[in-house]
Design a protein around this motif. Structure first.
Motif, PDB file in Angstrom:
ATOM      1  N   GLN A 177      30.179  28.188  29.540  1.00  0.00           N
ATOM      2  CA  GLN A 177      30.978  29.194  30.150  1.00  0.00           C
ATOM      3  C   GLN A 177      32.056  29.537  29.491  1.00  0.00           C
ATOM      4  OE1 GLN A 177      30.495  26.005  33.550  1.00  0.00           O
ATOM      5  NE2 GLN A 177      31.878  27.459  34.003  1.00  0.00           N
ATOM      6  N   GLY A 227      20.386  17.521  34.989  1.00  0.00           N
ATOM      7  CA  GLY A 227      19.431  18.533  34.110  1.00  0.00           C
ATOM      8  C   GLY A 227      18.801  19.580  35.316  1.00  0.00           C
ATOM      9  N   LEU A 228      19.059  20.659  35.172  1.00  0.00           N
ATOM     10  CA  LEU A 228      18.439  21.627  36.194  1.00  0.00           C
ATOM     11  C   LEU A 228      16.985  21.785  35.747  1.00  0.00           C
ATOM     12  CD1 LEU A 228      21.296  24.357  36.335  1.00  0.00           C
ATOM     13  CD2 LEU A 228      20.441  22.707  38.144  1.00  0.00           C
ATOM     14  N   PRO A 229      16.049  21.996  36.822  1.00  0.00           N
ATOM     15  CA  PRO A 229      14.671  21.774  36.518  1.00  0.00           C
ATOM     16  C   PRO A 229      14.450  23.333  35.721  1.00  0.00           C
ATOM     17  CG  PRO A 229      15.138  22.517  38.918  1.00  0.00           C
ATOM     18  CD  PRO A 229      16.353  22.192  38.090  1.00  0.00           C
ATOM     19  N   MET A 230      14.799  23.294  34.527  1.00  0.00           N
ATOM     20  CA  MET A 230      14.400  24.267  33.689  1.00  0.00           C
ATOM     21  C   MET A 230      14.580  23.872  32.330  1.00  0.00           C
ATOM     22  SD  MET A 230      17.617  26.812  34.398  1.00  0.00           S
ATOM     23  CE  MET A 230      17.820  26.785  36.222  1.00  0.00           C
ATOM     24  N   ARG A 265      35.576  29.775  39.148  1.00  0.00           N
ATOM     25  CA  ARG A 265      34.856  28.641  38.591  1.00  0.00           C
ATOM     26  C   ARG A 265      34.337  28.709  37.212  1.00  0.00           C
ATOM     27  NH1 ARG A 265      31.843  28.597  44.119  1.00  0.00           N
ATOM     28  NH2 ARG A 265      33.220  27.531  45.295  1.00  0.00           N
ATOM     29  N   LYS A 266      33.999  30.128  36.836  1.00  0.00           N
ATOM     30  CA  LYS A 266      33.519  30.170  35.475  1.00  0.00           C
ATOM     31  C   LYS A 266      34.784  29.803  34.355  1.00  0.00           C
ATOM     32  CE  LYS A 266      30.417  34.198  36.389  1.00  0.00           C
ATOM     33  NZ  LYS A 266      30.353  35.346  36.844  1.00  0.00           N
ATOM     34  N   TYR A 303      34.248  32.974  42.293  1.00  0.00           N
ATOM     35  CA  TYR A 303      33.352  32.689  41.025  1.00  0.00           C
ATOM     36  C   TYR A 303      34.177  32.882  39.779  1.00  0.00           C
ATOM     37  CZ  TYR A 303      30.731  33.349  45.507  1.00  0.00           C
ATOM     38  OH  TYR A 303      30.255  33.672  46.824  1.00  0.00           O
ATOM     39  N   ARG A 350      23.876  33.931  30.763  1.00  0.00           N
ATOM     40  CA  ARG A 350      23.088  34.921  31.690  1.00  0.00           C
ATOM     41  C   ARG A 350      23.818  35.315  33.084  1.00  0.00           C
ATOM     42  NH1 ARG A 350      17.565  31.949  30.057  1.00  0.00           N
ATOM     43  NH2 ARG A 350      16.919  33.048  28.557  1.00  0.00           N
ATOM     44  N   LEU A 351      24.510  34.538  33.501  1.00  0.00           N
ATOM     45  CA  LEU A 351      24.853  34.941  34.859  1.00  0.00           C
ATOM     46  C   LEU A 351      26.059  35.576  34.766  1.00  0.00           C
ATOM     47  CD1 LEU A 351      25.515  31.413  36.753  1.00  0.00           C
ATOM     48  CD2 LEU A 351      23.863  33.286  37.368  1.00  0.00           C
ATOM     49  N   ARG A 355      26.148  22.614  28.727  1.00  0.00           N
ATOM     50  CA  ARG A 355      26.100  23.870  29.771  1.00  0.00           C
ATOM     51  C   ARG A 355      27.532  24.279  30.266  1.00  0.00           C
ATOM     52  NH1 ARG A 355      22.496  21.475  34.031  1.00  0.00           N
ATOM     53  NH2 ARG A 355      24.557  20.964  35.224  1.00  0.00           N
ATOM     54  N   LEU A 381      22.105  29.377  31.013  1.00  0.00           N
ATOM     55  CA  LEU A 381      22.093  29.690  32.319  1.00  0.00           C
ATOM     56  C   LEU A 381      23.585  30.662  32.928  1.00  0.00           C
ATOM     57  CD1 LEU A 381      21.223  30.055  35.300  1.00  0.00           C
ATOM     58  CD2 LEU A 381      21.939  27.571  35.804  1.00  0.00           C
ATOM     59  N   ARG A 422      22.278  39.445  27.892  1.00  0.00           N
ATOM     60  CA  ARG A 422      20.813  39.468  27.911  1.00  0.00           C
ATOM     61  C   ARG A 422      20.334  39.334  26.309  1.00  0.00           C
ATOM     62  NH1 ARG A 422      21.053  38.211  32.195  1.00  0.00           N
ATOM     63  NH2 ARG A 422      20.859  39.325  34.021  1.00  0.00           N
ATOM     64  N   VAL A 425      32.761  22.035  34.771  1.00  0.00           N
ATOM     65  CA  VAL A 425      32.570  20.705  35.610  1.00  0.00           C
ATOM     66  C   VAL A 425      31.395  19.856  35.136  1.00  0.00           C
ATOM     67  CG1 VAL A 425      32.626  19.453  37.699  1.00  0.00           C
ATOM     68  CG2 VAL A 425      33.267  21.786  37.661  1.00  0.00           C
TER      69      VAL A 425
END
Lengths: 305, 269
Positions: free
Chosen positions: B181, B113-116, B101-102, B98, B127-128, B177, B124, B132, B106
């Motif tokens: 990262q 478009g994520l459903p948010m 990948r951060k 992980y 936050r991951l 997005r 996102l 905060r 990609v």
């Protein structure tokens, strides 16, 4: 082929044409039958219950009195508050049991299990859904009952706790199936996008998959509530079937559905008692209709969004 | 020279880039349930370069990208052999993929478009990784959207659903997005497939600017896009890396194989 015969072709009713019309009619009748049956049931129970609603029933007493003594010859009382409380408490506890189980199982089957494990689990869940409710009631009577008495040191094991657990286990399989469908409907590219960002597996599920599937999951929960709410035989056997406003999960209660099942056979057709039971039926019908309708609307919202 | 897939030393020298190697790929082979998709790939990708990969469909371009950030992990049929090193560490031997990948952003062919909300889409990844504070998130969201050339169009509707933006806007949202990262490497897989030409040119301008801060791997089916953007270009064909060299050299006809020339000039593919 001359011009005339070519044109004649346009008006010919051949075998395929007739077959097509025939199938249209048959399919239409099939679709119609669903509406006819549901309307028929609605009209029947309304017809039987309506006399009570207009002649005998005091609506305030009906919904707020906890006294259900329809068999009293001098002063019969028709209050379903205790029955509503019985159904609500059992259904509520059933959801507390079922929701974590069902969502957990759905997430495992939908997101983690692969290949044979997944297929095996899905078949198992379907098998679980097919267990007759009387078998569940039997488990409640003969296994849960002594177990609860022994574990919690109470005098009666047929109570809200018993029926809640039984109902929760009964409602869980259908919730798993619907919830798993909702998770499957989340496009893989959402998962890939989140994974590519370095989200861990749980983060992918928690941040992306669950929010995307939330309507379908809510629909699954509502259908589970509908299933638990309308269940009769298992609650009749596991609740203790005694009229009570429950104050703890160890109180015996009586459910609306079980009341109809237990009393209808012993009433005179057309009597106030008989009609009052049908009024309960109308009430149940209305509630399940609302639950199912909202579940349907919510799940449909998923497909649109 | 047929079959010789090793990267000629002259190439890196010719590129004039003295920067460090970011990603090094040795004897990479990928198969899907035994069916080979890519074989014998040897190449290095340097810091702060745009590395173009061109080639027809099924050449193994996307599989190559998947191997770089270990996206093979969740695909049970995909097997990766060989060695991929990121900053000198073998990606197959990392305990925490992980974290890898951060560092590698990609952008997929079709915008996701994520459903948010627009805001949550970009926030996102921060936050991951545990950010905060609202002010900090606000700053990241604005910066990333600005750099992806999307801020002006969405600043008034950050709270509307990201999946409701137009295709071109969603693709820039995806880039924003990926930038959130703060990746060291940005991989773009045929990003312009679902994007109009004007937006494509805007994104290309963005990429040219980003080059100073990160390494960019650009998989594209538009030969001219590689010509416009890439410092070096590799040509993949039928699961092999047929050619690799400076973009300038490739497009001025200095190729080892006739097929490369044919593809660049649009005679097949």
């Amino acid at each position: 082929m001359n011009k005339l015969s070519i044109q004649a072709d346009f008006d010919r009713r051949d075998f395929d044409w007739y077959l097509d019309k025939l199938m249209q009619v048959i399919v239409f009748l099939g679709g119609l039958s669903a509406i006819v049956f549901i309307l028929g049931i609605f009209i029947f129970i309304t017809k039987e219950g309506i006399a009570f609603i207009f002649d005998t029933m005091d609506p305030v007493e009906f919904f707020t009195s906890e006294y259900w003594y329809p068999a009293d010859e001098d002063d019969p009382e028709y209050g379903i508050l205790a029955l509503i409380a019985g159904t609500a408490s059992v259904t509520g506890l059933a959801m507390v049991v079922a929701i974590p189980f069902a969502l957990g199982a759905a997430i495992y089957i939908g997101e983690f299990a692969t290949g044979k494990t997944r297929e095996f689990l899905k078949i198992l869940v379907e098998l679980l859904a097919a267990i007759p409710s009387v078998v569940w009631g039997f488990i409640g009577l003969s296994i849960m009952n002594p177990l609860i008495i022994k574990l919690f040191d109470v005098s009666v094991g047929l109570n809200v706790l018993n029926a809640g657990i039984i109902l929760g286990l009964m409602a869980a399989p259908i919730m798993v199936s619907i919830a798993e469908d909702a998770l499957k409907a989340v496009p893989d590219r959402y998962r890939e996008a989140a994974e590519a960002m370095g989200a861990t597996r749980w983060q992918v599920i928690y941040k992306t998959v669950l929010p995307a599937a939330k309507n379908g999951l809510l629909g699954a929960v509502l259908l589970g509530i509908g299933r638990a709410f309308g269940e009769t035989m298992a609650v009749l056997m596991a609740t203790g079937h005694s009229i009570n406003l429950p104050t703890s999960i160890f109180d015996s209660v009586r459910a609306l559905t079980a009341t109809i099942a237990a009393e209808l056979g012993e009433t005179a057709v057309g009597s106030d008692h008989y009609n009052a039971l049908f009024t309960i039926g109308i009430f149940l019908f209305a509630i399940t209709f609302i639950i199912n309708l909202s579940a349907d609307l919510i799940v449909r919202g998923v497909r649109k969004g | 020279m047929v079959g010789n897939n090793s990267e000629p030393l002259a190439t890196s020298a010719a590129s004039g880039s003295a920067s460090a190697v970011k990603l090094s790929v040795r004897n990479l082979a990928i198969d899907y349930a035994g069916k080979p998709a890519l074989e014998g790939v040897n190449l290095s990708i340097h810091e702060n370069e745009i590395f173009g990969i061109i080639g027809p469909a099924n050449a193994g371009k996307t599989s190559f990208l998947k191997a770089l950030n270990r996206m093979d992990m969740f695909d049970n049929h995909m097997h990766v052999l060989g060695d991929v090193q990121f900053n000198g560490r073998s990606v197959n031997k990392l305990r925490n993929v992980y974290a890898l990948r951060k560092r590698i952003g990609v952008v997929f062919p079709l915008p996701v478009g994520l459903p948010m909300t627009v805001y949550d889409n970009v926030a996102l990844a921060p936050r991951l990784s545990g950010i905060r504070k609202r002010a900090q998130l606000d700053e990241i969201v604005q910066r990333c959207l600005t750099r992806a050339a999307l801020w002006d169009e969405v600043k008034d509707r950050l709270q509307s659903l990201g999946s409701l933006l137009s295709g071109g806007q969603q693709q820039r949202l995806t880039i924003a997005r990926a930038l959130s990262q703060e990746p060291e490497v940005l991989m773009l897989d045929e990003f312009s497939i679902a994007v109009d030409p004007v937006t494509t040119m805007r994104i290309e301008d963005v990429l040219k600017e980003l080059k100073s801060e990160m390494t960019i791997i650009l998989v594209t089916n538009l030969v001219q896009q590689a010509n416009r953007l890439a410092d070096r270009t590799a040509f993949f064909l039928d699961g092999r890396c047929v050619e690799i060299g400076t973009t300038q050299a490739l497009f001025s006809g200095q190729v080892k194989e006739q097929k490369t020339q044919d593809y660049i000039e649009g005679r097949f593919g």
